[in-house]
Design a protein around this motif. Structure first.
Motif, short mmCIF file in Angstrom:
data_model
loop_
_atom_site.label_atom_id
_atom_site.label_comp_id
_atom_site.label_asym_id
_atom_site.label_seq_id
_atom_site.Cartn_x
_atom_site.Cartn_y
_atom_site.Cartn_z
N HIS A 56 -2.53 29.24 -37.93
CA HIS A 56 -2.53 30.46 -38.74
C HIS A 56 -1.14 31.09 -38.73
N THR A 57 -0.62 31.38 -39.90
CA THR A 57 0.64 32.12 -39.99
C THR A 57 0.37 33.58 -39.70
N VAL A 58 1.43 34.33 -39.40
CA VAL A 58 1.25 35.77 -39.16
C VAL A 58 0.78 36.45 -40.44
N GLN A 59 1.17 35.92 -41.61
CA GLN A 59 0.72 36.48 -42.87
C GLN A 59 -0.79 36.31 -43.03
N LYS A 60 -1.31 35.17 -42.59
CA LYS A 60 -2.75 34.93 -42.67
C LYS A 60 -3.49 35.87 -41.73
N THR A 61 -2.92 36.11 -40.56
CA THR A 61 -3.54 37.04 -39.61
C THR A 61 -3.54 38.45 -40.18
N SER A 63 -3.59 39.26 -43.36
CA SER A 63 -4.59 39.30 -44.43
C SER A 63 -6.00 39.38 -43.86
N LEU A 64 -6.22 38.67 -42.76
CA LEU A 64 -7.53 38.70 -42.12
C LEU A 64 -7.88 40.10 -41.63
N LEU A 65 -6.90 40.78 -41.05
CA LEU A 65 -7.13 42.14 -40.58
C LEU A 65 -7.48 43.07 -41.74
N LYS A 66 -6.75 42.92 -42.85
CA LYS A 66 -7.04 43.75 -44.02
C LYS A 66 -8.46 43.52 -44.51
N ASN A 67 -8.88 42.25 -44.52
CA ASN A 67 -10.24 41.93 -44.95
C ASN A 67 -11.27 42.55 -44.03
N TRP A 68 -11.01 42.50 -42.73
CA TRP A 68 -11.95 43.11 -41.78
C TRP A 68 -12.10 44.60 -42.05
N LYS A 69 -10.98 45.27 -42.32
CA LYS A 69 -11.03 46.71 -42.58
C LYS A 69 -11.73 46.99 -43.91
N ASP A 70 -11.38 46.22 -44.94
CA ASP A 70 -11.96 46.44 -46.27
C ASP A 70 -13.46 46.18 -46.27
N GLN A 71 -13.89 45.19 -45.51
CA GLN A 71 -15.30 44.82 -45.49
C GLN A 71 -16.10 45.57 -44.43
N GLY A 72 -15.42 46.44 -43.67
CA GLY A 72 -16.12 47.23 -42.67
C GLY A 72 -16.55 46.45 -41.44
N VAL A 73 -15.87 45.33 -41.17
CA VAL A 73 -16.14 44.62 -39.91
C VAL A 73 -15.75 45.51 -38.74
N ILE A 74 -14.58 46.15 -38.86
CA ILE A 74 -14.18 47.17 -37.89
C ILE A 74 -13.95 48.48 -38.65
N ILE A 75 -14.26 49.59 -38.00
CA ILE A 75 -14.04 50.91 -38.58
C ILE A 75 -13.33 51.78 -37.55
N SER A 127 7.28 33.68 -25.38
CA SER A 127 5.96 34.32 -25.35
C SER A 127 6.03 35.74 -25.88
N VAL A 128 7.11 36.44 -25.56
CA VAL A 128 7.30 37.80 -26.06
C VAL A 128 7.50 37.78 -27.57
N LYS A 129 8.28 36.84 -28.06
CA LYS A 129 8.55 36.76 -29.50
C LYS A 129 7.27 36.58 -30.29
N GLU A 130 6.35 35.77 -29.78
CA GLU A 130 5.07 35.56 -30.46
C GLU A 130 4.29 36.87 -30.57
N ARG A 131 4.34 37.67 -29.52
CA ARG A 131 3.61 38.95 -29.54
C ARG A 131 4.29 39.95 -30.47
N VAL A 132 5.62 39.92 -30.54
CA VAL A 132 6.34 40.80 -31.46
C VAL A 132 5.99 40.44 -32.90
N ASN A 133 5.97 39.16 -33.21
CA ASN A 133 5.60 38.73 -34.56
C ASN A 133 4.20 39.18 -34.93
N LEU A 134 3.30 39.14 -33.96
CA LEU A 134 1.92 39.57 -34.20
C LEU A 134 1.85 41.08 -34.47
N LEU A 135 2.63 41.85 -33.71
CA LEU A 135 2.68 43.30 -33.95
C LEU A 135 3.26 43.60 -35.33
N ASN A 136 4.28 42.87 -35.71
CA ASN A 136 4.88 43.05 -37.03
C ASN A 136 3.86 42.84 -38.14
#
Length: 434
Positions: A56-61, A63-75, A127-136
């Motif tokens: 999964h690219t960070v862009q895909k992650t 988009s997944l978060l946006k879908n979760w919010k839009d679909q009310g998976v998380i509120i 390992s830190v760089k991966e977490r920074v990319n995820l936060l971004n």
């Protein structure tokens, strides 16, 4: 001061409350490959943000978060709160139930040199760089780091005990731990937590890479924000705080494994004689870290034999380094300096990055890996003491790699902490001036 703020958490929609056991996940550094495959198969498991799939690219992650919010998976909870988090657990071989009490908040992502959050472990850059990319990509945190504060009076426990009587979650996790979560939204009580914590220093127990990533991310955002004022969401980080004075704060030993020795067992033992007294262990079924009562003693498990080794008297004086005594006197410092470096030939300064050194908390898995020829040697260690961790942190130095395994681990996915400006912003000043 340790500046904390209440948290406007995102949580799974109430319709998922009864299935949280299938949606929460272990921390990324303890999850097994088998667990990972199972977790990834669930499209709404929190693992997709705790440790996104390698494909999964960070862009895909994002988009997944946006879908979760839009679909009310998380509120998102509308009011900021202090989330009280109790973990009920038993240690291996014991019927006694313990309860680790704590609370989850946002804390300012202090630079290490500010000495408000004290670390005991170094981080690895990739390992830190991966977490920074995820936060971004997401501006959200699915798992809190774990920090310790010191309070001999246990002042905050009365508020936490009262809150936990009305849990919002009560479940059993992958560790067999009962996880109970409640929330305090009363502004006057939240103000007391904030006021109480303002003169505390925090010792980081777990999550060094995640906090380092939050620090990098803070500086990255501040650099491009011409109106930066220090109060933006990117200045904060989600943390689980527990009292270091509690008797229910447990640290388990982390044993060492060597994949390929490169030398024979006889050579290892012969080289060890210079530094260690050696005794053969005849009954390997009785091997137990609890039997390591003597300081600077370890158990070596080879495929067909096991040995107890103990540092010879006065050999500690040959520990030639610039480390302070509180670091040099640790069991694991002795192990890595005298045995891993001097005996096995893996230089001390390179050990953190050596792929031949592995780490395992479970004694049985150590024995099985040796018996199954996955590794050539297991080195069984004692647990480090809480007072040793605190002494090293206050010295400004760090422990040897993988020195601590605070148990139980905090669960990922109970809460999601957003640092997105629109989701973070709130008139928090009311909590500082009740």
């Amino acid at each position: 001061m340790a500046e904390i703020l209440p948290l406007k958490a995102w949580r799974y929609h109430p319709r998922y409350t009864d299935s949280l056991e299938k949606l929460t996940s272990p921390l990324f550094d303890v999850v097994s490959p088998t667990q990972l495959d199972l977790l990834y198969s669930n499209p709404i498991n929190s693992i997709h943000f705790t440790l996104p799939h390698k494909d999964h690219t960070v862009q895909k992650t994002s988009s997944l978060l946006k879908n979760w919010k839009d679909q009310g998976v998380i509120i998102q909870d509308q009011l900021p709160g202090i989330y009280v988090y109790y973990q009920y657990f038993r240690l291996p071989g014991s019927s006694k139930e313990h309860c680790r009490k704590g609370f989850v908040i946002h804390i300012r992502a202090y630079d290490w040199d500010e000495r408000q959050i004290l670390r005991h472990e170094d981080t690895i850059a990739h390992s830190v760089k991966e977490r920074v990319n995820l936060l971004n990509a997401t501006e959200i945190q699915s798992s809190p780091t774990h920090g310790l504060y010191e309070d001999t009076s246990f002042l905050l426990e009365a508020y936490m005990d009262e809150s936990i009587k009305k849990p919002i979650y009560d479940l059993k996790d992958y560790q067999g731990v009962r996880e109970v979560l409640s929330v305090i939204t009363d502004t006057s009580i939240i103000a007391r937590f904030i006021s109480f914590m303002k003169d505390k220093k925090i010792i980081l127990a777990d999550g060094h890479h995640r906090l380092q990533a939050a620090i990098y991310y803070k500086h990255q955002c501040a650099k491009v924000n011409k109106n930066h004022n220090g109060n933006e969401g990117y200045n904060y980080h989600m943390m689980y705080l527990t009292n270091s004075r509690s008797n229910n704060l447990k640290i388990l030993p982390t044993h060492r494994l060597v994949k390929k020795l490169g030398i024979s067992r006889e050579t290892v033992l012969d080289k060890s004689k210079k530094y260690f007294d050696i005794e053969i262990i005849y009954d390997t079924d009785e091997i137990d870290p609890m039997n390591l009562q003597q300081k600077w003693s370890f158990i070596l498990i080879f495929r067909d034999k096991a040995y107890l080794i103990s540092l010879k008297e006065n050999k500690i004086n040959e520990y030639n380094s610039a480390f302070p005594e509180v670091v040099k006197n640790l069991d694991l410092s002795v192990l890595h300096y005298f045995f891993v470096d001097k005996v096995l030939g893996i230089p001390f300064r390179k050990q953190r990055f050596d792929e031949n050194l592995l780490y395992e908390k479970n004694l049985l898995r150590c024995q099985h890996k040796v018996a199954g020829q996955e590794v050539d040697l297991a080195i069984i260690t004692r647990e480090i003491l809480m007072e040793e961790v605190m002494a090293v942190c206050h010295s400004g130095h760090t422990l040897p790699q993988k020195s601590t395994y605070f148990y139980p681990k905090a669960l990922s996915g109970l809460l999601f902490g957003s640092i997105n400006s629109e989701e973070f912003n709130y008139p928090y000043s009311k909590y500082f001036n009740p």
